[in-house]
Design a protein around this motif. Structure first.
Motif, PDB file in Angstrom:
ATOM      1  N   ALA A  15     -49.914 -30.579  18.050  1.00  0.00           N
ATOM      2  CA  ALA A  15     -50.335 -29.183  17.881  1.00  0.00           C
ATOM      3  C   ALA A  15     -51.415 -29.078  16.809  1.00  0.00           C
ATOM      4  CB  ALA A  15     -49.124 -28.323  17.525  1.00  0.00           C
ATOM      5  N   LEU A  57     -59.210 -26.567  19.203  1.00  0.00           N
ATOM      6  CA  LEU A  57     -59.372 -25.222  19.775  1.00  0.00           C
ATOM      7  C   LEU A  57     -60.072 -24.262  18.814  1.00  0.00           C
ATOM      8  CD1 LEU A  57     -55.882 -24.657  21.483  1.00  0.00           C
ATOM      9  CD2 LEU A  57     -58.079 -24.991  22.623  1.00  0.00           C
ATOM     10  N   TYR A  58     -59.633 -24.308  17.543  1.00  0.00           N
ATOM     11  CA  TYR A  58     -60.136 -23.309  16.596  1.00  0.00           C
ATOM     12  C   TYR A  58     -61.226 -23.842  15.675  1.00  0.00           C
ATOM     13  CZ  TYR A  58     -55.657 -21.293  18.058  1.00  0.00           C
ATOM     14  OH  TYR A  58     -54.596 -20.842  18.788  1.00  0.00           O
ATOM     15  N   ASP A 100     -49.884 -22.935  15.295  1.00  0.00           N
ATOM     16  CA  ASP A 100     -49.285 -21.636  15.614  1.00  0.00           C
ATOM     17  C   ASP A 100     -48.568 -21.743  16.961  1.00  0.00           C
ATOM     18  OD1 ASP A 100     -51.249 -21.690  17.498  1.00  0.00           O
ATOM     19  OD2 ASP A 100     -52.480 -20.107  16.600  1.00  0.00           O
ATOM     20  N   ARG A 101     -48.045 -20.629  17.422  1.00  0.00           N
ATOM     21  CA  ARG A 101     -47.250 -20.677  18.663  1.00  0.00           C
ATOM     22  C   ARG A 101     -48.081 -21.115  19.859  1.00  0.00           C
ATOM     23  NH1 ARG A 101     -42.071 -16.774  18.875  1.00  0.00           N
ATOM     24  NH2 ARG A 101     -41.389 -17.228  16.776  1.00  0.00           N
ATOM     25  N   THR A 102     -49.375 -20.725  19.883  1.00  0.00           N
ATOM     26  CA  THR A 102     -50.232 -21.101  21.015  1.00  0.00           C
ATOM     27  C   THR A 102     -50.419 -22.610  21.054  1.00  0.00           C
ATOM     28  OG1 THR A 102     -51.395 -19.034  20.658  1.00  0.00           O
ATOM     29  CG2 THR A 102     -52.461 -20.620  22.117  1.00  0.00           C
ATOM     30  N   THR A 103     -50.742 -23.194  19.903  1.00  0.00           N
ATOM     31  CA  THR A 103     -50.977 -24.644  19.899  1.00  0.00           C
ATOM     32  C   THR A 103     -49.680 -25.405  20.171  1.00  0.00           C
ATOM     33  OG1 THR A 103     -50.783 -24.550  17.495  1.00  0.00           O
ATOM     34  CG2 THR A 103     -53.006 -24.635  18.402  1.00  0.00           C
ATOM     35  N   THR A 117     -47.098 -24.309  21.999  1.00  0.00           N
ATOM     36  CA  THR A 117     -46.783 -24.158  23.431  1.00  0.00           C
ATOM     37  C   THR A 117     -47.692 -25.060  24.255  1.00  0.00           C
ATOM     38  OG1 THR A 117     -46.310 -21.862  22.922  1.00  0.00           O
ATOM     39  CG2 THR A 117     -46.444 -22.432  25.248  1.00  0.00           C
ATOM     40  N   THR A 118     -48.977 -25.116  23.901  1.00  0.00           N
ATOM     41  CA  THR A 118     -49.907 -25.967  24.649  1.00  0.00           C
ATOM     42  C   THR A 118     -49.504 -27.434  24.505  1.00  0.00           C
ATOM     43  OG1 THR A 118     -51.600 -24.379  24.009  1.00  0.00           O
ATOM     44  CG2 THR A 118     -52.365 -26.399  25.055  1.00  0.00           C
TER      45      THR A 118
END
Lengths: 339, 118
Positions: free
Chosen positions: A273, A280-281, A288-291, A293-294
């Motif tokens: 993550a 990504l950023y 965070d939750r997005t990373t 989950t990915t």
């Protein structure tokens, strides 16, 4: 046809592959009916579980994965040992008596946190496996798994800290595999999860004592080093344990490794993550939750992408073998057997 | 088939060593042989029978229809009988070895005579 008979037939249709239930379905149902007490209307929970297990084993045989049973049991013991080892480490961090008060809320005696309860439940699974392998152990693992999931809303309700998500996901992955622990086994093997938990305590206590002035808690070492190291250790131990049986063409180690691929990947969730966050950023490795989950999706997809072709290959080999055993001549390219 | 045999497999072969049995009879015989310690359920039993059939240790003796229900009787093959005999012999040797050690362990030791008698 009685209600009970039609219910058993429905279960057989649900769990067993089509060809097999045509051949054996009536016989299985007739045996159940012969065993059932007069006046019985519904199959018991144990009957449903037996049929589900029988159907699963049959389906695995159909795809040529006959070694998966011993492999799954081996994977389960290794997963439970890893899970209890980690629980032993994390419970020390929850209890951390050396915490400097200005880095976290002042501890006044033993603080009952959701995390403390959850890790205790995992350590109890090791005790259950040592004294009562089988149903009680699976029940204890199921309870620990339920707590691992429930700790997220529970911590929100009582407004307390909880172990971070990447830790919970990794623990749940190990716990799901651990549900397949064998009912019997030598005494030393039954003590392995307890040993894992006990071994982790002094190591975690040393870490907690040495970091008392900075108090990383679950972050820092546990996230970046301990979980990935546990993943590597699990991988290496599975390979080492599997080598000896493989020499006599027993592939339980290989199946165990396939079963454990997902959980091992989940132990690498946080570093993955972090990499995703940077990609990504473009900034720092802020998870965070997005990373997360990915990363979890990437791990799951990779595990599926490896396991599915292996299972299909095993199926093709099984079909070729069956064809050859039946006296037929396998095609040179081996494709006709799969048609 | 892998040896040593797992206990339910060993008990199924033992049950069939006496006479051909159908599924229901096998479940009862296995329970009787094990003093009700091993209780097979049909899903487990037929999974085990499939493996034994594939390994050529067991075969279907005959089929009967009783009260419009199918009864398939299974019997031990020659190969199954040999494997069961080998496994029994292996277990017998283990039992003898363990019994001898335990007997030696529990036998009262004679007091050692030492030192001067005067």
């Amino acid at each position: 046809m009685s209600d009970l008979e039609s219910r058993y037939l429905r279960l057989v249709r649900l769990f067993y592959p089509a060809g097999y239930r045509d051949e054996r379905g009536t016989e299985i149902v007739d045996t159940y009916l012969a065993l059932s007490s007069p006046g019985r209307q519904w199959p018991s929970v144990a009957d449903v579980s037996d049929l589900a297990g029988g159907g699963l084993r049959r389906r695995l045989r159909v795809v040529g994965a006959t070694g998966i049973g011993p492999g799954l049991r081996l994977a389960a013991i290794l997963a439970l040992t890893t899970a209890t080892g980690l629980a032993g480490a994390w419970i020390t961090l929850e209890l951390n008596p050396w915490t400097t008060s200005w880095f976290r809320s002042e501890q006044d005696g033993l603080s009952l946190t959701p995390g403390l309860g959850m890790w205790s439940a995992w350590l109890l699974t090791a005790v259950a496996y040592a004294v009562a392998p089988g149903r009680w152990t699976r029940l204890a693992i199921g309870l620990a798994l339920a707590l691992t999931i429930a700790v997220v809303p529970l911590a929100a309700v009582v407004n307390q800290f909880r172990p971070p998500l990447y830790m919970l996901v990794a623990q749940a992955g190990l716990g799901v595999v651990a549900l397949a622990v064998p009912r019997r086994g030598p005494g030393w093997l039954r003590l392995a999860p307890l040993g894992g938990g006990a071994a982790a305590l002094p190591i975690a206590a040393t870490y907690a004592y040495n970091s008392r002035d900075v108090d990383y808690g679950y972050f820092g070492w546990p996230a970046g080093q301990v979980l990935p190291a546990a993943g590597i250790a699990l991988l290496v131990v599975t390979l080492l344990v599997g080598v000896r049986p493989a020499a006599r063409r027993d592939l339980r180690g290989a199946w165990a490794l396939l079963v454990l691929l997902g959980p091992i990947g989940m132990l690498w969730l946080h570093p993955l993550a972090e990499e995703l966050a940077v990609s990504l950023y473009g900034g720092g490795p802020n998870v965070d939750r997005t990373t997360l989950t990915t990363a979890a999706a990437v791990v799951s997809a990779t595990a599926v992408a490896i396991v599915v072709p292996v299972v299909l290959l095993a199926r093709r080999r099984a079909l070729l073998h069956a064809h050859a055993s039946a006296g037929g001549r396998p095609a040179r390219d081996g494709l006709s057997a799969g048609r | 088939m892998e040896t040593p045999l797992r206990e339910p497999t060993f008990l199924i072969l033992t049950a069939l060593a006496a006479e051909p049995l159908h599924g229901y009879g096998l479940i009862h015989e296995v329970a009787r042989l094990s003093d009700d310690r091993v209780s097979l359920r049909p899903g487990t039993l037929y999974g085990a029978l499939d493996r034994l059939l594939d390994a050529g240790l067991v075969t279907v003796e005959r089929e009967e229809v009783v009260d419009s229900r199918l009864r398939r009787y299974y019997r031990l093959t020659e190969h199954g009988g040999e494997l069961l005999a080998d496994e029994t012999e292996r277990m017998r040797r283990n039992v003898e070895a363990a019994t001898a050690r335990l007997t030696a362990r529990t036998r009262p030791r004679l007091p050692r005579l030492s030192g001067e008698t005067a």
